[in-house]
Design an enzyme around this catalytic site. Structure first.
Site, mmCIF file in Angstrom:
data_model
loop_
_atom_site.group_PDB
_atom_site.id
_atom_site.type_symbol
_atom_site.label_atom_id
_atom_site.label_comp_id
_atom_site.label_asym_id
_atom_site.label_seq_id
_atom_site.Cartn_x
_atom_site.Cartn_y
_atom_site.Cartn_z
ATOM 1 N N TYR B 60 19.588 21.968 -18.175
ATOM 2 C CA TYR B 60 18.384 22.774 -18.367
ATOM 3 C C TYR B 60 18.762 24.237 -18.151
ATOM 4 O O TYR B 60 19.645 24.540 -17.336
ATOM 5 C CB TYR B 60 17.278 22.350 -17.388
ATOM 6 C CG TYR B 60 16.636 21.013 -17.718
ATOM 7 C CD1 TYR B 60 17.325 19.821 -17.527
ATOM 8 C CD2 TYR B 60 15.341 20.944 -18.224
ATOM 9 C CE1 TYR B 60 16.746 18.597 -17.822
ATOM 10 C CE2 TYR B 60 14.744 19.718 -18.523
ATOM 11 C CZ TYR B 60 15.454 18.549 -18.322
ATOM 12 O OH TYR B 60 14.875 17.338 -18.615
ATOM 13 N N GLU B 61 18.100 25.135 -18.859
ATOM 14 C CA GLU B 61 18.533 26.532 -18.867
ATOM 15 C C GLU B 61 18.407 27.219 -17.507
ATOM 16 O O GLU B 61 18.969 28.290 -17.306
ATOM 17 C CB GLU B 61 17.777 27.329 -19.935
ATOM 18 C CG GLU B 61 16.298 27.451 -19.669
ATOM 19 C CD GLU B 61 15.546 28.014 -20.881
ATOM 20 O OE1 GLU B 61 16.122 28.066 -21.965
ATOM 21 O OE2 GLU B 61 14.381 28.377 -20.699
ATOM 22 N N SER B 62 17.690 26.606 -16.569
ATOM 23 C CA SER B 62 17.591 27.172 -15.223
ATOM 24 C C SER B 62 18.924 27.128 -14.485
ATOM 25 O O SER B 62 19.027 27.661 -13.388
ATOM 26 C CB SER B 62 16.531 26.408 -14.426
ATOM 27 O OG SER B 62 16.808 25.014 -14.455
#
Lengths: 295, 266
Positions: B60-62
């Site tokens: 996930y881009e986090s």
């Protein structure tokens, strides 16, 4: 050690959040309140709103509820961002009202992709004038944002994107812990917070707690005290965002914001009650601490 | 609900959303490294992980790499993602080293608007400077679309979402088809599959237009055309998507049950 850079050596001072905000803020500054879903500095945003600062350029990759609140209260004249949504819920309704209807004041926007903003913060932290990366290929933002330029690599001829680095006047972040010297420990999803602090002229950090010593591992993300201007202990300051190891994300509150923010009158009433008439102390009551040592 | 009589399935009723999510999950394999968009892609990716692709790497881009959430995250940065991840890196590192560095095999995206060449709009409806509806914007998608090995898209079909011409090129697919993508200097494959609530579409190897290859059980060609703003091309051999299995339905429903319980106001 001698630092030749803008901030020179800082001495982190422990103060109240109210005093920190009054000292670093004036109208018209470029301000970043960072946090990528995690550790979002809600208490700092509310303090800025209460003090009535205007005409701010707000910078953030993911301007969610706090920037929706600040924009709706008329704090901002410009927003630099890469994703303006309430994640998993929908749109930001106060931001939309400002962009579509200029309410309560007009809002200029400068829009990027996440990769561009992340690179721009990193470039700011590295004291670079701009950030160079492979990006925006075929993306129409290039046509509407004059701050996106393309250049050719002098060695390979490959086309690369360039954006100005981000150098905020002030960055606000929230972190788990500070020690007595003012070193700050940040853990979990760390987003661009390290870059936001190192790229800014001044920085304010709220923390869940101040402790004697960090008991941690050699690669922990620590901002030394000489990179920070002010530290304020505000337990719960990220609510309804979360603090890993302290309390969970209040997803229900994010869903409720969609209703509250949909209507100007309801929004203003909510802001009066939950922000304008409150102090930073209220945040500790809004979260359920999972860490037994915490207040 | 679509009622389907079938002796081989213990569940004979499922929604079009469930069919879409399960069909999307089947696109993924255990050795994929998948950059996950929030919403429908996130559900599909986690159904794959919890059923036929247990070793898949979800990113996930986090900054969470190799995450295995028990509940679906509401945002791309819920604590659950970090708690269950192999490692969590900063956002600049995520976009520079892992995505731009070429380590992601699949980007799984959603879309507000898509055209038949897989170009995606999540920015604006109307004119950029005078918008009818201001959408959240691109986030990570513009670079996921150009830097992940290939792109899968999953979304519900409607005349509003599947349009002849998108209002804004947030994330580039295949432009006007053929080798438009390569002409721009993009080296990755781009969109190869679109999984909707009605059908599975694959990019034509030459024209790059999405072609319907599978209709979901109970769906007709007319249903697909009625809910699509461009003239649909059907493959020479259109087959019926295999029904959701009992295991797939159980995994998806349990995931949503746990998610809903967790997101309720306590």
């Amino acid at each position: 050690m001698i630092l030749f850079w803008q901030g020179l050596v800082k001495l982190a001072k422990f103060v109240s959040l109210q005093d920190a905000v009054l000292d670093v803020m004036t109208d018209g500054l470029c301000v970043a309140l960072e946090g990528f879903t995690h550790l979002i500095p809600h208490a700092s945003a509310h303090e800025i709103i209460r003090k009535g600062f205007k005409n701010l350029t707000l910078v953030r990759m993911t301007p969610d509820i706090i920037y929706d609140q600040m924009i709706g209260m008329g704090c901002a004249s410009k927003l630099i961002f890469s994703y303006a949504g309430n994640p998993g819920v929908g749109l930001l309704r106060r931001l939309r009202d400002a962009v579509e209807n200029q309410w309560p004041v007009p809002l200029e926007i400068e829009e990027h992709s996440h990769a561009a903003m992340a690179n721009a913060y990193e470039a700011g932290a590295a004291s670079m004038p701009c950030a160079l990366f492979k990006g925006y290929l075929g993306a129409e933002l290039r046509q509407v944002n004059p701050n996106i330029k393309m250049i050719f690599c002098p060695f390979t001829g490959e086309e690369l994107a360039v954006v100005p680095s981000i150098r905020p006047d002030v960055s606000f972040i929230h972190a788990q812990k500070a020690d007595r010297k003012g070193n700050v420990l940040i853990e979990g999803i760390i987003g661009v917070q390290k870059e936001a602090v190192l790229s800014a002229a001044k920085s304010v950090v709220t923390v869940e707690e101040i402790i004697e010593d960090f008991e941690t591992h050699p690669n922990a993300v620590i901002l030394p005290h000489w990179t920070i201007d002010y530290i304020a202990e505000v337990p719960g300051a990220a609510h309804p965002s979360y603090a890993q190891g302290y309390y969970a994300r209040d997803n229900a509150a994010y869903k409720e914001w969609d209703t509250i923010s949909a209507n100007r009158e309801l929004y203003l009433k909510w802001m009066a009650e939950h922000v304008m008439q409150q102090t930073p102390d209220v945040f500790a009551e809004r979260v359920r601490f999972t860490n037994p040592q915490s207040k | 609900m679509i009622a389907v009589m079938n002796n081989y399935s213990e569940r004979n009723e499922f929604t079009s959303y469930e069919m879409m999510t399960i069909a999307a999950s089947r696109m993924l394999k255990s050795d994929d490294v998948c950059f996950v968009g929030i919403g429908a892609p996130s559900a599909a990716c986690n159904v794959a992980r919890l059923s036929h692709a247990p070793d898949i790497t979800l990113i996930y881009e986090s900054g969470t790499i190799g995450t295995a959430p028990d509940i679906l995250p509401l945002s791309i940065g819920d604590g659950e993602l970090c708690d269950t991840a192999l490692t969590t890196v900063s956002v600049p590192e995520m976009f520079r080293y892992w995505l731009q560095g070429g380590h992601v095999t699949i980007g799984f995206l959603g879309a507000a608007q898509i055209d038949k060449f897989g170009n995606i709009n999540t920015t604006i409806i109307g004119d950029y400077h005078n918008p009818k509806i201001r959408l959240p914007g691109g986030g990570g998608a513009p670079e996921i679309a150009s830097q992940a090995g290939q792109i899968f898209v999953t979304m519900k079909q409607s005349l509003r979402s599947m349009v002849p011409k998108i209002d804004f090129f947030t994330s580039y697919g295949h432009g006007n088809g053929y080798n438009d993508r390569q002409k721009l200097g993009i080296k990755t494959t781009g969109p190869t599959a679109l999984i909707t609530d009605l059908a599975i579409w694959k990019s034509h190897p030459e024209t790059k237009e999405f072609i319907v290859t599978n209709l979901h059980p109970g769906v007709s060609k007319e249903d697909v055309q009625k809910n699509c703003g461009w003239e649909v091309t059907f493959g020479e051999l259109v087959t019926t998507t295999p029904l959701p299995s009992a295991i797939e339905l159980d995994v998806l429903r349990e995931l949503h049950r746990r998610t809903n319980a967790s997101h309720r106001r306590l």
